[in-house]
Design an enzyme around this catalytic site. Structure first.
Site, PDB file in Angstrom:
ATOM      1  N   ASP A  16      -7.154   9.818   7.952  1.00 13.45           N
ATOM      2  CA  ASP A  16      -8.591   9.698   7.663  1.00 13.45           C
ATOM      3  C   ASP A  16      -9.422  10.736   8.404  1.00 13.45           C
ATOM      4  OD1 ASP A  16      -8.790   6.068   7.336  1.00 13.45           O
ATOM      5  OD2 ASP A  16      -8.015   7.659   6.065  1.00 13.45           O
ATOM      6  N   ARG A  62     -20.155   4.477   1.678  1.00 11.21           N
ATOM      7  CA  ARG A  62     -19.110   3.432   1.746  1.00 11.21           C
ATOM      8  C   ARG A  62     -18.660   3.214   3.180  1.00 11.21           C
ATOM      9  NH1 ARG A  62     -14.108   4.931  -1.063  1.00 11.21           N
ATOM     10  NH2 ARG A  62     -13.500   3.003  -0.068  1.00 11.21           N
ATOM     11  N   ILE A  71       0.674  11.342   4.448  1.00 12.79           N
ATOM     12  CA  ILE A  71       0.416   9.950   4.056  1.00 12.79           C
ATOM     13  C   ILE A  71       0.008   9.816   2.598  1.00 12.79           C
ATOM     14  CG2 ILE A  71      -0.949   7.869   4.584  1.00 12.79           C
ATOM     15  CD1 ILE A  71       0.875   8.679   6.891  1.00 12.79           C
ATOM     16  N   LYS A 118     -15.162  -0.183   9.602  1.00 14.92           N
ATOM     17  CA  LYS A 118     -15.108  -0.602   8.180  1.00 14.92           C
ATOM     18  C   LYS A 118     -13.732  -1.208   7.879  1.00 14.92           C
ATOM     19  CE  LYS A 118     -14.084   2.571   4.842  1.00 14.92           C
ATOM     20  NZ  LYS A 118     -12.943   2.202   3.984  1.00 14.92           N
ATOM     21  N   ASN A 119     -12.664  -0.547   8.339  1.00 13.20           N
ATOM     22  CA  ASN A 119     -11.310  -0.946   7.938  1.00 13.20           C
ATOM     23  C   ASN A 119     -10.791  -2.147   8.700  1.00 13.20           C
ATOM     24  OD1 ASN A 119     -11.476   1.043   6.106  1.00 13.20           O
ATOM     25  ND2 ASN A 119     -10.135   2.486   7.178  1.00 13.20           N
ATOM     26  N   ARG A 131      -2.807   5.032  -5.950  1.00 13.62           N
ATOM     27  CA  ARG A 131      -2.677   4.180  -4.755  1.00 13.62           C
ATOM     28  C   ARG A 131      -1.876   2.946  -5.181  1.00 13.62           C
ATOM     29  NH1 ARG A 131      -7.163   5.156  -1.327  1.00 13.62           N
ATOM     30  NH2 ARG A 131      -6.461   3.573   0.116  1.00 13.62           N
ATOM     31  N   PRO A 132      -0.559   3.060  -5.237  1.00 11.07           N
ATOM     32  CA  PRO A 132       0.266   1.930  -5.694  1.00 11.07           C
ATOM     33  C   PRO A 132       0.127   0.720  -4.767  1.00 11.07           C
ATOM     34  CG  PRO A 132       1.643   3.640  -4.758  1.00 11.07           C
ATOM     35  CD  PRO A 132       0.272   4.198  -4.794  1.00 11.07           C
ATOM     36  N   ILE A 133       0.450  -0.431  -5.318  1.00 13.70           N
ATOM     37  CA  ILE A 133       0.440  -1.662  -4.508  1.00 13.70           C
ATOM     38  C   ILE A 133       1.795  -2.353  -4.591  1.00 13.70           C
ATOM     39  CG2 ILE A 133      -2.059  -2.074  -4.646  1.00 13.70           C
ATOM     40  CD1 ILE A 133      -1.494  -4.025  -6.949  1.00 13.70           C
ATOM     41  N   ASP A 134       2.827  -1.557  -4.882  1.00 13.53           N
ATOM     42  CA  ASP A 134       4.178  -2.141  -5.042  1.00 13.53           C
ATOM     43  C   ASP A 134       4.647  -2.887  -3.797  1.00 13.53           C
ATOM     44  OD1 ASP A 134       4.062   0.567  -4.067  1.00 13.53           O
ATOM     45  OD2 ASP A 134       6.235   0.519  -3.940  1.00 13.53           O
ATOM     46  N   LEU A 135       4.301  -2.368  -2.618  1.00  7.30           N
ATOM     47  CA  LEU A 135       4.766  -3.034  -1.381  1.00  7.30           C
ATOM     48  C   LEU A 135       4.076  -4.389  -1.217  1.00  7.30           C
ATOM     49  CD1 LEU A 135       4.718   0.054   1.023  1.00  7.30           C
ATOM     50  CD2 LEU A 135       6.667  -0.898  -0.213  1.00  7.30           C
ATOM     51  N   ARG A 166     -11.048  -0.123  -3.572  1.00  5.05           N
ATOM     52  CA  ARG A 166      -9.605  -0.300  -3.669  1.00  5.05           C
ATOM     53  C   ARG A 166      -9.101  -1.353  -2.706  1.00  5.05           C
ATOM     54  NH1 ARG A 166      -4.477   0.890  -3.792  1.00  5.05           N
ATOM     55  NH2 ARG A 166      -4.306   0.461  -1.601  1.00  5.05           N
ATOM     56  N   CYS A 201      -7.845   5.205  -6.428  1.00  2.05           N
ATOM     57  CA  CYS A 201      -8.747   5.819  -5.468  1.00  2.05           C
ATOM     58  C   CYS A 201      -8.667   7.332  -5.643  1.00  2.05           C
ATOM     59  CB  CYS A 201      -8.318   5.422  -4.068  1.00  2.05           C
ATOM     60  SG  CYS A 201      -9.533   5.933  -2.883  1.00  2.05           S
TER      61      CYS A 201
HETATM   62  C1  EPZ Z   1      -5.866   1.965   4.647  1.00  2.00           C
HETATM   63  O1  EPZ Z   1      -5.656   2.162   3.267  1.00  2.00           O
HETATM   64  C2  EPZ Z   1      -7.278   2.468   4.911  1.00  2.00           C
HETATM   65  N1  EPZ Z   1      -8.238   1.685   4.115  1.00  2.00           N
HETATM   66  C3  EPZ Z   1      -7.373   3.948   4.535  1.00  2.00           C
HETATM   67  O2  EPZ Z   1      -8.678   4.393   4.905  1.00  2.00           O
HETATM   68  C4  EPZ Z   1      -6.348   4.732   5.347  1.00  2.00           C
HETATM   69  O3  EPZ Z   1      -6.363   6.072   4.930  1.00  2.00           O
HETATM   70  C5  EPZ Z   1      -4.950   4.145   5.131  1.00  2.00           C
HETATM   71  O4  EPZ Z   1      -4.956   2.728   5.445  1.00  2.00           O
HETATM   72  C6  EPZ Z   1      -3.900   4.819   5.997  1.00  2.00           C
HETATM   73  O5  EPZ Z   1      -4.237   4.709   7.327  1.00  2.00           O
HETATM   74  C7  EPZ Z   1      -8.593   0.461   4.559  1.00  2.00           C
HETATM   75  O6  EPZ Z   1      -8.110  -0.011   5.574  1.00  2.00           O
HETATM   76  C8  EPZ Z   1      -9.602  -0.267   3.737  1.00  2.00           C
HETATM   77  P1  EPZ Z   1      -1.666   2.322   3.103  1.00  2.00           P
HETATM   78  P2  EPZ Z   1      -4.345   1.528   2.550  1.00  2.00           P
HETATM   79  O7  EPZ Z   1      -1.310   1.106   2.309  1.00  2.00           O
HETATM   80  O8  EPZ Z   1      -4.069   0.181   3.088  1.00  2.00           O
HETATM   81  C9  EPZ Z   1       1.330   4.248  -0.037  1.00  2.00           C
HETATM   82  C10 EPZ Z   1     -10.792   5.325   4.563  1.00  2.00           C
HETATM   83  O9  EPZ Z   1     -11.130   6.509   4.439  1.00  2.00           O
HETATM   84  N2  EPZ Z   1       1.525   2.863  -0.502  1.00  2.00           N
HETATM   85  O10 EPZ Z   1      -1.235   2.415   4.535  1.00  2.00           O
HETATM   86  O11 EPZ Z   1      -4.510   1.688   1.078  1.00  2.00           O
HETATM   87  C11 EPZ Z   1      -0.047   4.764  -0.431  1.00  2.00           C
HETATM   88  O12 EPZ Z   1      -0.006   5.291  -1.749  1.00  2.00           O
HETATM   89  C12 EPZ Z   1      -9.561   4.818   3.845  1.00  2.00           C
HETATM   90  O13 EPZ Z   1     -11.389   4.485   5.283  1.00  2.00           O
HETATM   91  C13 EPZ Z   1       2.514   2.616  -1.446  1.00  2.00           C
HETATM   92  O14 EPZ Z   1       3.226   3.520  -1.887  1.00  2.00           O
HETATM   93  O15 EPZ Z   1      -3.240   2.553   3.074  1.00  2.00           O
HETATM   94  C14 EPZ Z   1      -0.312   5.832   0.596  1.00  2.00           C
HETATM   95  O16 EPZ Z   1       0.322   7.029   0.179  1.00  2.00           O
HETATM   96  C15 EPZ Z   1      -8.953   5.875   2.962  1.00  2.00           C
HETATM   97  N3  EPZ Z   1       2.678   1.344  -1.910  1.00  2.00           N
HETATM   98  C16 EPZ Z   1       0.386   5.303   1.845  1.00  2.00           C
HETATM   99  O17 EPZ Z   1       1.296   4.273   1.393  1.00  2.00           O
HETATM  100  C17 EPZ Z   1       1.911   0.298  -1.463  1.00  2.00           C
HETATM  101  O18 EPZ Z   1       2.123  -0.848  -1.907  1.00  2.00           O
HETATM  102  C18 EPZ Z   1      -0.583   4.689   2.866  1.00  2.00           C
HETATM  103  O19 EPZ Z   1      -1.172   3.605   2.252  1.00  2.00           O
HETATM  104  C19 EPZ Z   1       0.891   0.574  -0.504  1.00  2.00           C
HETATM  105  C20 EPZ Z   1       0.728   1.861  -0.040  1.00  2.00           C
END
Ligand code: EPZ
Length: 424
Positions: A313, A405, A335, A28-29, A127-131, A98, A122
């Site tokens: 996950d 999902r 995480i 999926k991812n 789930r911030p997107i600041d980065l 998300r 989520c």
């Molecule tokens: C991906 O989510 C996966 N989803 C998630 O799988 C997975 O848990 C995660 O990576 C970690 O491996 C998809 O690929 C669709 P991150 P993503 O950005 O990209 C923080 C599942 O069950 N963060 O690596 O959202 C965030 O809050 C899902 O299939 C910021 O602070 O993960 C989190 O604490 C659940 N600012 C951490 O980083 C940002 O701008 C990891 O987030 C982005 C993220």
């Protein structure tokens, strides 16, 4: 689909020892960011081994809103992005999934503009997107955040930039790559995510003509190219579904042959299951056989880490398994801020778990006991199904839309392995 899944339940009579073989679905991812990447290609892309999931359906709906033509035949999805008519992603679709935020980089890359609402909060906490936004701004994208919407413009085109991520975010790494492949100049990503899904996205984009090196390592270089051609690509196997099925076999003290697996992608899980007392054998490069003894032991402390560490996950399903092991397991979730929502439901199934902030302490019990439980999120739901396979009696798991999902054939696969499970 979502409505009917809302009222449906999985009825599971626990205690059956699982045995048999299962072919893994596509990841999926990996499928989701690659579907976003198809927006950059002026032509028809075909994605093979694309799993039948509600998240993939949602991604295809977003593509259609942009003007892409999407169609599925079997496990192949074709996307024709020759005629893009819009750069707006509808709010309801953004809320539904998300990870739709990853469309931002692709749409901006193709159209120079993008309007989307803040992604749905989520269930795993904020789930911030600041980065994502900081990186895109550094690449010359002007982003206005107002009334819950992001209005993004790159009138002068996207410029390559050197970006250091304060956290190796998977989504941010994907968004930067999608924005950089048709940008002017070179983009470097430092402290990039190393997940296999990043490599798969890069492999797809390179088939389309993108110039990317270093995917899978902490430093990725992208040299922008004017335009991308379309390509065919086969999605990698889903490593989280593989880990889920291994936990299901282990919790029933059974065995499983996983086919179309890439065992390198689950290299953090295998040693943990062996430490617990399972035996794992690898065959022909893409088959994995796991068998579980009766007396399985707790593995001690498990700390979720970014790839290649123990994946967050798989924490919920591993916690369900740990609830039935001899001894105490300590989970440290590093995480996500709030990824223990499945614990309250596992307690209803007789698990003995206490939470201290980001630490969950699990004391194994001989046998779980059946109960009616509600899925809280995708992997939390998978953890409840895993636990119900062990629980004494008939359990009912609801809120299946979470599970749909990410799992294409959960009940069919578990039934084929001998589980007493049906969807009502
Ligand atoms: C991906 O989510 C996966 N989803 C998630 O799988 C997975 O848990 C995660 O990576 C970690 O491996 C998809 O690929 C669709 P991150 P993503 O950005 O990209 C923080 C599942 O069950 N963060 O690596 O959202 C965030 O809050 C899902 O299939 C910021 O602070 O993960 C989190 O604490 C659940 N600012 C951490 O980083 C940002 O701008 C990891 O987030 C982005 C993220």
């Amino acid at each position: 689909m979502a409505n009917s899944a809302e009222s449906q339940k999985l009825v599971i009579c626990g205690g059956r020892r699982l045995g048999g073989e299962v072919t893994l679905q596509g990841a999926k991812n990996s499928a989701l960011p690659i579907l976003a990447g198809a927006v950059l290609c002026n032509g028809e892309c075909v994605l093979h081994n694309c799993p039948r999931l509600s998240d993939v359906d949602a991604a295809c709906r977003i593509l259609s809103c942009l003007g892409c033509k999407c169609s599925r035949s079997g496990n192949s999805v074709s996307i024709n992005s020759s005629e893009l008519v819009s750069f707006d992603v509808p709010g309801d679709l953004m809320k539904e999934m998300r990870s739709s935020i990853v469309f931002l980089g692709a749409i901006i890359g193709r159209m120079g503009r993008c309007k989307l609402s803040f992604p749905g909060g989520c269930e795993l906490g904020p789930r911030p997107i600041d980065l994502h936004l900081a990186a895109l701004r550094k690449m010359g994208v002007d982003i206005k955040e107002e009334h819950g919407f992001l209005d993004c413009r790159a009138e002068k085109g996207i410029q390559g930039a050197a970006i250091s991520l304060t956290f190796p975010s998977v989504g941010a790494t994907e968004n930067i790559i999608l924005a950089a492949v048709t940008a002017k100049g070179i983009t470097e990503i430092h402290n990039a995510a190393r997940e296999p899904e990043i490599i798969d996205l890069s492999e797809f984009l390179k088939k389309c003509g993108a110039k990317i090196t270093g995917a899978g390592s902490g430093t990725i270089y992208i040299e922008g190219t004017a335009k991308l051609l379309s390509a065919e690509h086969e999605v990698i196997p889903d490593r989280i579904v593989a880990a889920t099925y291994m936990c299901c076999a282990a919790i029933t003290r059974g065995e499983i042959m996983l086919k179309k697996t890439n065992y390198r992608h689950i290299s953090a899980i295998i040693p943990i299951l062996e430490q617990i007392g399972c035996k794992v054998y690898l065959y022909d490069n893409d088959k994995l056989f796991l068998t579980a003894r009766k007396d399985l032991k707790a593995p001690g402390t498990l700390r979720t880490m970014v790839y290649p560490g123990f994946p967050t996950d798989t924490q919920p399903m591993m916690m369900a398994l740990a609830s039935t092991l001899d001894g105490t397991t300590v989970f440290v979730e590093t995480i996500f801020d709030n990824r223990f929502r499945h614990v309250s439901e596992l307690l209803r199934l007789g698990a003995k778990i206490s939470i201290e902030g980001s630490v969950a302490i699990v004391e194994g019990v001989k046998r779980l006991s059946a109960a009616d439980v509600d899925s809280t999120d995708l992997r939390g739901g998978a953890a409840l199904v895993t636990a119900a396979l062990n629980a004494d009696g008939v359990s009912k798991v609801s809120n299946l839309y979470h599970i749909d999902r990410g799992y294409a054939d959960l009940e069919a696969d578990l039934k084929a392995l001998g589980a007493d499970i049906k969807r009502i």
